[in-house]
Design a protein around this motif. Structure first.
Motif, PDB file in Angstrom:
ATOM      1  N   THR A   1      -3.039   9.027  -9.827  1.00 13.35           N
ATOM      2  CA  THR A   1      -2.936   7.723  -9.172  1.00 13.35           C
ATOM      3  C   THR A   1      -1.477   7.327  -9.031  1.00 13.35           C
ATOM      4  OG1 THR A   1      -5.066   7.029 -10.080  1.00 13.35           O
ATOM      5  CG2 THR A   1      -3.615   5.304  -9.266  1.00 13.35           C
TER       6      THR A   1
ATOM      7  N   ALA B   1       0.828  -1.200   0.000  1.00  8.57           N
ATOM      8  CA  ALA B   1       0.000   0.000   0.000  1.00  8.57           C
ATOM      9  C   ALA B   1       0.867   1.258   0.000  1.00  8.57           C
ATOM     10  CB  ALA B   1      -0.903  -0.004   1.226  1.00  8.57           C
TER      11      ALA B   1
ATOM     12  N   THR C   1      -3.151   4.355  -5.260  1.00  7.61           N
ATOM     13  CA  THR C   1      -3.818   5.326  -4.401  1.00  7.61           C
ATOM     14  C   THR C   1      -4.147   6.584  -5.192  1.00  7.61           C
ATOM     15  OG1 THR C   1      -2.692   4.499  -2.423  1.00  7.61           O
ATOM     16  CG2 THR C   1      -3.576   6.735  -2.319  1.00  7.61           C
TER      17      THR C   1
ATOM     18  N   THR D   1      -9.822  13.506   8.918  1.00  9.63           N
ATOM     19  CA  THR D   1      -8.814  13.670   7.864  1.00  9.63           C
ATOM     20  C   THR D   1      -7.617  14.446   8.394  1.00  9.63           C
ATOM     21  OG1 THR D   1     -10.557  13.691   6.187  1.00  9.63           O
ATOM     22  CG2 THR D   1      -8.398  14.546   5.540  1.00  9.63           C
TER      23      THR D   1
ATOM     24  N   PRO E   1      -8.334  10.033  -0.005  1.00  7.60           N
ATOM     25  CA  PRO E   1      -9.299   9.430   0.926  1.00  7.60           C
ATOM     26  C   PRO E   1      -8.838   8.097   1.491  1.00  7.60           C
ATOM     27  CG  PRO E   1     -10.149   9.430  -1.339  1.00  7.60           C
ATOM     28  CD  PRO E   1      -8.932  10.290  -1.340  1.00  7.60           C
ATOM     29  N   GLU E   2      -8.132   7.288   0.671  1.00  8.53           N
ATOM     30  CA  GLU E   2      -7.683   5.986   1.157  1.00  8.53           C
ATOM     31  C   GLU E   2      -6.636   6.111   2.257  1.00  8.53           C
ATOM     32  OE1 GLU E   2      -7.319   3.047  -2.420  1.00  8.53           O
ATOM     33  OE2 GLU E   2      -7.077   5.084  -3.170  1.00  8.53           O
ATOM     34  N   LEU E   3      -5.932   7.231   2.270  1.00  9.80           N
ATOM     35  CA  LEU E   3      -4.915   7.469   3.290  1.00  9.80           C
ATOM     36  C   LEU E   3      -5.439   8.342   4.423  1.00  9.80           C
ATOM     37  CD1 LEU E   3      -1.820   8.119   0.973  1.00  9.80           C
ATOM     38  CD2 LEU E   3      -2.542   5.962   2.019  1.00  9.80           C
TER      39      LEU E   3
END
Length: 209
Positions: A114, A2, A118, A182, A138-140
């Motif tokens: 990307t 990741a 991510t 966040t 958002p994924e992080l």
């Protein structure tokens, strides 16, 4: 693997409107062991390249074109082959530092970059300067705000190309709408969270910086 966030602090100067100040800048590297994106190539291309190691650099993303955020971008691009990306509203400001070298590509509100699987979503957040952007991952669970939002308030708006009502509206409409947890990773100084900064918006408006 990741994507992860690596953090580097580089030192140099910021110059605008006839003044020069010593500054420490946050350089953010988002990626995995194979590829990465650099957010704000500040001051020291050699140090940034060392932090990258042998990873492929996908892009050099500029949150805005103040010289302390872009001064090392062309040198890093030349040694890695990565494109320098900037919002076109900051072209005039960019030319103050790099009159003979244009950015390689443009950033636009809603654009997605990307890296390592991510997504970094571009949010146009003008006010500190006209082409300022933030990058939401958002994924992080994080947003990279450049000099738009800091721990304790908005970025400075007392110099050319800046406007206080505009930066407050950018923060209200584009940043405070993000989830409260966040993490806000800034262009200078400590990180914060959206939840920590949201209650201060009314105070910023009253103070009218």
């Amino acid at each position: 693997m990741a994507a992860r966030i690596d953090h580097l602090v580089t030192s140099g100067t910021f110059s605008l409107d006839g003044g020069t100040w010593d500054v420490d800048n946050n350089v953010w590297i988002v990626g995995d062991d194979s590829e990465a994106v650099v957010i704000d190539a500040a001051h020291d291309a050699d140090a940034i390249a060392e932090a990258l190691g042998d990873r492929r650099l996908v892009a050099i993303v500029c949150t805005h074109a103040h010289d302390d955020h872009v001064d090392a971008a062309p040198a890093l691009a030349d040694r890695t082959g990565a494109p320098v990306l900037l919002h076109p509203a900051d072209t005039e400001l960019w030319r103050l530092t790099h009159p003979d070298r244009a950015p390689d590509g443009e950033l636009a509100d809603g654009q997605e970059i990307t890296v390592a699987g991510t997504v970094l979503r571009v949010l146009h957040t003008p006010g500190h300067c006209r082409g300022a952007v933030s990058l939401y991952a958002p994924e992080l669970g994080t947003v990279f705000t450049g000099d738009t939002l800091f721990a304790g308030g908005p970025g400075a708006t007392g110099r050319s190309f800046s406007d206080f009502p505009t930066i407050v509206e950018s923060i209200r409409a584009k940043l405070l709408t993000l989830p409260g947890a966040t993490v806000v990773r800034t262009g200078h100084g400590d990180s914060t969270t959206i939840a920590d900064e949201a209650p201060q918006l009314d105070e910023w408006l009253r103070r009218g910086h």
